[in-house]
Write an enzyme that holds these catalytic residues in place. Structure first.
Site, mmCIF file in Angstrom:
data_model
loop_
_atom_site.group_PDB
_atom_site.id
_atom_site.type_symbol
_atom_site.label_atom_id
_atom_site.label_comp_id
_atom_site.label_asym_id
_atom_site.label_seq_id
_atom_site.Cartn_x
_atom_site.Cartn_y
_atom_site.Cartn_z
ATOM 1 N N ASP A 12 1.066 0.911 6.052
ATOM 2 C CA ASP A 12 1.152 1.061 4.595
ATOM 3 C C ASP A 12 0.464 -0.133 3.950
ATOM 4 O O ASP A 12 0.306 -1.187 4.563
ATOM 5 C CB ASP A 12 2.617 1.121 4.137
ATOM 6 N N SER A 13 0.065 0.059 2.695
ATOM 7 C CA SER A 13 -0.529 -1.041 1.949
ATOM 8 C C SER A 13 0.455 -2.209 1.831
ATOM 9 O O SER A 13 0.040 -3.353 1.693
ATOM 10 C CB SER A 13 -0.920 -0.554 0.556
ATOM 11 N N TYR A 44 -2.756 -0.884 -3.200
ATOM 12 C CA TYR A 44 -4.003 -0.144 -3.010
ATOM 13 C C TYR A 44 -4.247 0.835 -4.169
ATOM 14 O O TYR A 44 -5.373 1.277 -4.373
ATOM 15 C CB TYR A 44 -3.942 0.680 -1.717
ATOM 16 N N GLY A 45 -3.167 1.204 -4.874
ATOM 17 C CA GLY A 45 -3.254 2.250 -5.901
ATOM 18 C C GLY A 45 -4.438 2.123 -6.844
ATOM 19 O O GLY A 45 -5.169 3.083 -7.080
ATOM 20 N N CYS A 75 1.386 5.983 3.566
ATOM 21 C CA CYS A 75 0.963 5.520 2.245
ATOM 22 C C CYS A 75 0.144 6.649 1.636
ATOM 23 O O CYS A 75 -0.823 7.118 2.254
ATOM 24 C CB CYS A 75 0.103 4.268 2.412
ATOM 25 N N ASN A 76 0.551 7.095 0.472
ATOM 26 C CA ASN A 76 -0.163 8.214 -0.150
ATOM 27 C C ASN A 76 -1.583 7.823 -0.534
ATOM 28 O O ASN A 76 -2.521 8.607 -0.390
ATOM 29 C CB ASN A 76 0.586 8.688 -1.393
ATOM 30 N N THR A 77 -1.751 6.602 -1.030
ATOM 31 C CA THR A 77 -3.070 6.180 -1.490
ATOM 32 C C THR A 77 -4.041 6.122 -0.310
ATOM 33 O O THR A 77 -5.170 6.623 -0.390
ATOM 34 C CB THR A 77 -2.974 4.820 -2.216
ATOM 35 N N GLU A 160 7.994 -3.640 -6.842
ATOM 36 C CA GLU A 160 7.563 -4.848 -6.117
ATOM 37 C C GLU A 160 8.144 -6.121 -6.753
ATOM 38 O O GLU A 160 8.362 -7.108 -6.084
ATOM 39 C CB GLU A 160 6.033 -4.952 -6.111
ATOM 40 N N CYS A 194 4.526 8.926 -3.799
ATOM 41 C CA CYS A 194 4.275 7.500 -3.589
ATOM 42 C C CYS A 194 5.495 6.958 -2.857
ATOM 43 O O CYS A 194 6.635 7.270 -3.219
ATOM 44 C CB CYS A 194 4.096 6.775 -4.914
ATOM 45 N N THR A 195 5.222 6.150 -1.833
ATOM 46 C CA THR A 195 6.311 5.693 -0.970
ATOM 47 C C THR A 195 7.299 4.757 -1.663
ATOM 48 O O THR A 195 8.400 4.551 -1.162
ATOM 49 C CB THR A 195 5.706 4.965 0.249
ATOM 50 N N HIS A 196 6.915 4.171 -2.796
ATOM 51 C CA HIS A 196 7.841 3.289 -3.524
ATOM 52 C C HIS A 196 8.863 4.059 -4.360
ATOM 53 O O HIS A 196 9.910 3.522 -4.701
ATOM 54 C CB HIS A 196 7.076 2.395 -4.501
HETATM 55 N N1 DGL Z 1 2.182 2.890 -0.668
HETATM 56 C C1 DGL Z 1 1.418 3.290 -1.828
HETATM 57 C C2 DGL Z 1 1.469 4.829 -1.987
HETATM 58 O O1 DGL Z 1 2.279 5.507 -1.377
HETATM 59 C C3 DGL Z 1 1.907 2.647 -3.094
HETATM 60 C C4 DGL Z 1 1.621 1.171 -3.176
HETATM 61 C C5 DGL Z 1 0.173 0.842 -3.431
HETATM 62 O O2 DGL Z 1 -0.374 1.195 -4.493
HETATM 63 O O3 DGL Z 1 -0.397 0.187 -2.575
HETATM 64 O O4 DGL Z 1 0.681 5.358 -2.725
#
Ligand code: DGL
Length: 275
Positions: A12-13, A44-45, A75-77, A160, A194-196
């Site tokens: 993940d990012s 990463y978004g 990570c979705n991004t 975060e 998004c994982t958050h």
């Molecule tokens: N883990 C990222 C996601 O699921 C979110 C955090 C990021 O933007 O890096 O999209």
């Protein structure tokens, strides 16, 4: 003697993938896992396609070097911007027997079982929304489903910065939910893409009308990984099962230790790593 293991790599990012990893621990307790968070370069978004692709490829190569045959982009991004290119362009040259999987496809496959109106909403980072990955993947499997998206660029920074329980968080969550629902009042299912976002679940629930399902990905992705390993015994055989869990971060171990607890209770064995 050093024990040679072949864990499942989870990338993940930053910290968000830990919400997915927790579900892997629950459903696949015997497997070995390496978690790699690129915390020094997250989020990463807001980053470009090329940057997310380059960073994600570095991480995947590193996890391969460390003995992983299977890497999950939790990570979705990264799944939206890098997975397809890595699978099609890079994997055949690196090692055609290794695999990289993402979180979008399993989430999309599960959607059909939730919606009755065939109108679903996606909440994600700007990168995930702009990539259009969800609408494109959904169209392939469920052409009858209409997809409405809303980018929520403030939600990851809220989590975060440990502000996800604050009144400030309410302001941004209400604003984005209101905007999503205004675009389509027939939605009956919303995916937290998004994982958050699972950490914001209670506040999101507060502003989403009761008749709308809210779907978190962790359990869906874990079930899909379990099914995948069952359907691919040749890969399952390559994944070692000693219940070993290690965490790697591109940030300092101390910072990771402090913040990661918010996302996953079982944090142990953390090492710094350079990509
Ligand atoms: N883990 C990222 C996601 O699921 C979110 C955090 C990021 O933007 O890096 O999209």
């Amino acid at each position: 003697m050093i024990q040679k293991i072949n864990p499942i790599g989870v990338f993940d990012s930053g910290y968000g993938g830990l919400t997915v990893l927790s579900e892997f621990f629950d459903l696949l307790p015997e497997y070995d896992f390496y978690y790699l968070g690129d915390n020094a370069r997250s989020p990463y978004g807001p980053r470009s396609f090329d940057t997310v692709y380059a960073y994600t490829l570095q991480a995947v190569k590193k996890l391969f070097e460390m003995g992983c045959h299977l890497v999950i982009l939790a990570c979705n991004t990264a799944s939206a911007k890098a997975l397809r290119s890595i699978q099609q362009n890079d994997l055949p040259g690196i090692d055609p027997n290794r695999r990289v999987l993402g979180v979008i496809r399993p989430s999309v496959e599960a959607i059909g079982t939730y919606t009755k109106t065939n109108h679903i909403g996606i909440l994600g980072t700007s990168g995930t929304v702009i990539s259009n990955s969800y609408p494109l993947e959904i169209k392939k499997i469920y052409p009858e489903i209409s997809v409405t998206q809303e980018a929520c660029p403030m939600w990851v920074p809220l989590v975060e910065n440990n502000e996800h329980n604050s009144i400030g968080a309410d302001y941004f969550i209400e604003k984005n939910i209101h905007s999503l629902i205004q675009k389509n009042n027939q939605l009956d299912t919303i995916i937290l893409a998004c994982t958050h976002y699972p950490l914001l679940f209670e506040k999101i629930r507060k502003y989403v009308p009761e008749n709308i399902n809210i779907i978190s990905q962790g359990k869906i992705v874990a079930k899909s990984l379990k099914d995948y390993l069952h359907r691919h015994p040749e890969m399952d055989d390559k994944c070692s099962k000693n219940n070993i869990r290690k965490f790697f971060t591109t940030e300092s171990v101390e910072i990771f230790m402090e913040r990661a607890q918010l996302f996953c209770e079982q944090i142990e064995n953390i090492e710094h790593l350079e990509l």
